[in-house]
Motif scaffolding. Structure first.
Motif, PDB file in Angstrom:
ATOM      1  N   THR A  95       0.859  -1.189   0.000  1.00 51.89           N
ATOM      2  CA  THR A  95       0.000   0.000   0.000  1.00 51.89           C
ATOM      3  C   THR A  95       0.890   1.232   0.000  1.00 51.89           C
ATOM      4  N   ASP A 124      -4.968   6.377  -7.222  1.00 58.23           N
ATOM      5  CA  ASP A 124      -6.010   6.214  -6.207  1.00 58.23           C
ATOM      6  C   ASP A 124      -6.333   4.753  -5.894  1.00 58.23           C
ATOM      7  N   ASN A 126      -6.050   1.083  -3.948  1.00 58.78           N
ATOM      8  CA  ASN A 126      -5.770   0.679  -2.571  1.00 58.78           C
ATOM      9  C   ASN A 126      -4.479  -0.125  -2.475  1.00 58.78           C
ATOM     10  N   ALA A 146      -7.270  -6.175  -6.488  1.00 61.33           N
ATOM     11  CA  ALA A 146      -7.429  -5.532  -5.191  1.00 61.33           C
ATOM     12  C   ALA A 146      -8.742  -5.962  -4.515  1.00 61.33           C
ATOM     13  N   ALA A 150      -8.822  -7.994  -0.904  1.00 63.57           N
ATOM     14  CA  ALA A 150      -9.260  -7.194   0.240  1.00 63.57           C
ATOM     15  C   ALA A 150     -10.265  -7.921   1.089  1.00 63.57           C
TER      16      ALA A 150
END
Length: 150
Positions: A95, A124, A126, A146, A150
């Protein structure tokens, strides 16, 4: 030694041994020229013709080798920066808290790293995936998986 033709055979043998230690096939091509000259000597060619045959056969063999897949370089330094077999960090995710014109610093593996965003990638996302290493700078792209991670 030129008169007996022994020079060509000994030279070919030495070149083959050196080739076994070096491993590029180019010395083997020169050894082929020496063998061709030795055969020309057995056929009765004079020294000038033997030298010409050795040079011609060696040069032709090297040119053919260079055009074959065995004569091409397999890896370059630039490819190593993107090769996951060389750099185990390639493919890892991280990140990035904040970007400044495509550059940032982030913590990765317990240390602070310089991070550069690959051209055309969004700032932008993650998660980012490491695609290359350039010195101590990680080149990253937005992680396509992502949502799945996540």
């Amino acid at each position: 030694m030129f008169q007996s033709g022994l020079f060509w055979w000994i030279g070919a043998g030495v070149l083959i041994v050196l080739e076994l230690m070096h491993g590029t096939f180019y010395l083997l091509m020169v050894a082929l020229g020496f063998v061709a000259a030795a055969l020309a000597r057995l056929a009765g060619a004079d020294l000038t013709l033997q030298l010409g045959i050795a040079a011609t056969v060696a040069l032709a063999a090297m040119l053919l080798l260079r055009k074959s897949r065995f004569g091409r370089k397999t890896k370059t330094r630039a490819e190593a920066a993107r090769n996951p077999d060389v750099n185990l960090d390639i493919g890892s995710t991280l990140t990035v808290p904040a970007w400044h014109d495509g550059h940032a610093r982030t913590s990765y593996r317990g240390a602070s790293w310089a991070v550069e965003l690959a051209p055309g990638e969004p700032e932008d996302a993650n998660l980012y995936e490491i695609t290359a290493l350039r010195g101590n700078c990680l080149i990253v792209v937005a992680c396509r998986h992502a949502a799945a991670r996540a």
